[in-house]
Design an enzyme around this catalytic site. Structure first.
Site, PDB file in Angstrom:
ATOM      1  N   VAL A  64       0.810  -1.221   0.000  1.00 32.42           N
ATOM      2  CA  VAL A  64       0.000   0.000   0.000  1.00 32.42           C
ATOM      3  C   VAL A  64       0.843   1.271   0.000  1.00 32.42           C
ATOM      4  CG1 VAL A  64      -1.975  -1.109   1.106  1.00 32.42           C
ATOM      5  CG2 VAL A  64      -0.222   0.002   2.532  1.00 32.42           C
ATOM      6  N   TYR A 154       5.260   4.970  15.323  1.00 30.10           N
ATOM      7  CA  TYR A 154       3.940   4.335  15.253  1.00 30.10           C
ATOM      8  C   TYR A 154       2.856   5.318  15.701  1.00 30.10           C
ATOM      9  CZ  TYR A 154       0.354   0.723  15.768  1.00 30.10           C
ATOM     10  OH  TYR A 154      -0.803  -0.033  15.655  1.00 30.10           O
ATOM     11  N   ALA A 156       3.004   8.612  15.713  1.00 29.79           N
ATOM     12  CA  ALA A 156       2.879   9.677  14.719  1.00 29.79           C
ATOM     13  C   ALA A 156       2.051   9.217  13.532  1.00 29.79           C
ATOM     14  CB  ALA A 156       4.265  10.126  14.256  1.00 29.79           C
TER      15      ALA A 156
END
Length: 249
Positions: A64, A154, A156
């Protein structure tokens, strides 16, 4: 009649954890499910199980964080299954680390998958969701709404997902596109198990994020995702809902 009969859904991170549980829950409710992941064997297993529930499902490889891969896979989904009605951005990675010891590469990869990946998938799907009258459900985290030690990257990324979700909800409110997010905490998944405490970690600090009772299950999140994406939640948009047994209460 299932809530998702005749509807196409996209689930990223479908190979395990919350993504797998969501793909299977939506398949059980009648959806045609596009299962996206980078772990092909696990993703194919999810799609096979979804198909056994009567769903027209596909296992599609997709990173992704790769703009071109996202564009290509959305084209495949549309050609093979039809225009999506629900996008579930669930793919995610993370690790604990002392912030002063975290490499730029680790920081960049966590942001790329969790936040940029959510953006890329959303950007590609918005025109299609506007046509179908669909919606978006993202996965934030308790780490995105409450300070969590050893989790700067993580936190953020997931804080970004939470505010990205609210921004979408406002921007597209007049066009009828809804966006909501879950903020899971203490869910028993592979990603949770991969978070190893850094050397010298303080258990007193870690107690801030520990569940008060047993860990939650991926199915607990899947049930809420299935509701938020359905017509029953037609008046809910911009919500960030903790699934954490009161850790953030």
């Amino acid at each position: 009649m299932g809530r998702y009969d005749g509807r196409v859904v996209i689930v990223t991170g479908a190979g395990s954890g919350i993504g797998r549980a969501t793909a299977l829950r939506l398949a059980q409710e009648g959806a045609s499910v596009a299962c996206l992941d980078v772990v092909d064997d696990a993703n194919k297993a999810t799609a096979t199980e979804a198909s056994a529930l009567g769903s027209d499902s596909r296992a599609l490889h997709c990173d992704v964080s790769d703009e071109h891969a996202v564009s290509a896979v959305i084209g495949t989904v549309t050609a093979e299954l039809g225009r999506p009605w629900l996008l579930c951005n669930i793919a995610g990675i993370g690790r604990f680390a002392h912030t002063h010891e975290m490499s730029l590469a680790d920081w960049a990869r966590i942001i790329a998958v969790n936040l940029t990946g959510t953006f890329l998938m959303t950007r590609a799907c918005i025109p299609l969701l506007l046509e179908t009258g669909g919606s978006i459900v993202n996965i934030a985290s308790v780490a995105g709404i409450k300070g969590q030690p050893y989790s700067a990257a993580y936190s953020a990324s997931k804080g970004g997902v939470a505010l990205f979700t609210r921004a979408l909800a406002v921007e597209y409110a007049l066009q009828g596109l809804r966006a909501n997010a879950l903020a899971p905490g203490g869910i028993d998944t592979a990603i949770t198990g991969s978070f190893e405490f850094p050397e010298g970690a303080s258990m007193a600090l870690m107690s801030r994020i520990m569940p008060y009772r047993s860990m939650g299950r991926p199915e607990d999140c899947a049930a809420l995702i299935a509701f938020l994406g359905s017509d029953e939640a037609r008046y809910i948009s911009g919500a960030i809902i903790p699934v954490d047994a009161a850790v953030t209460a």
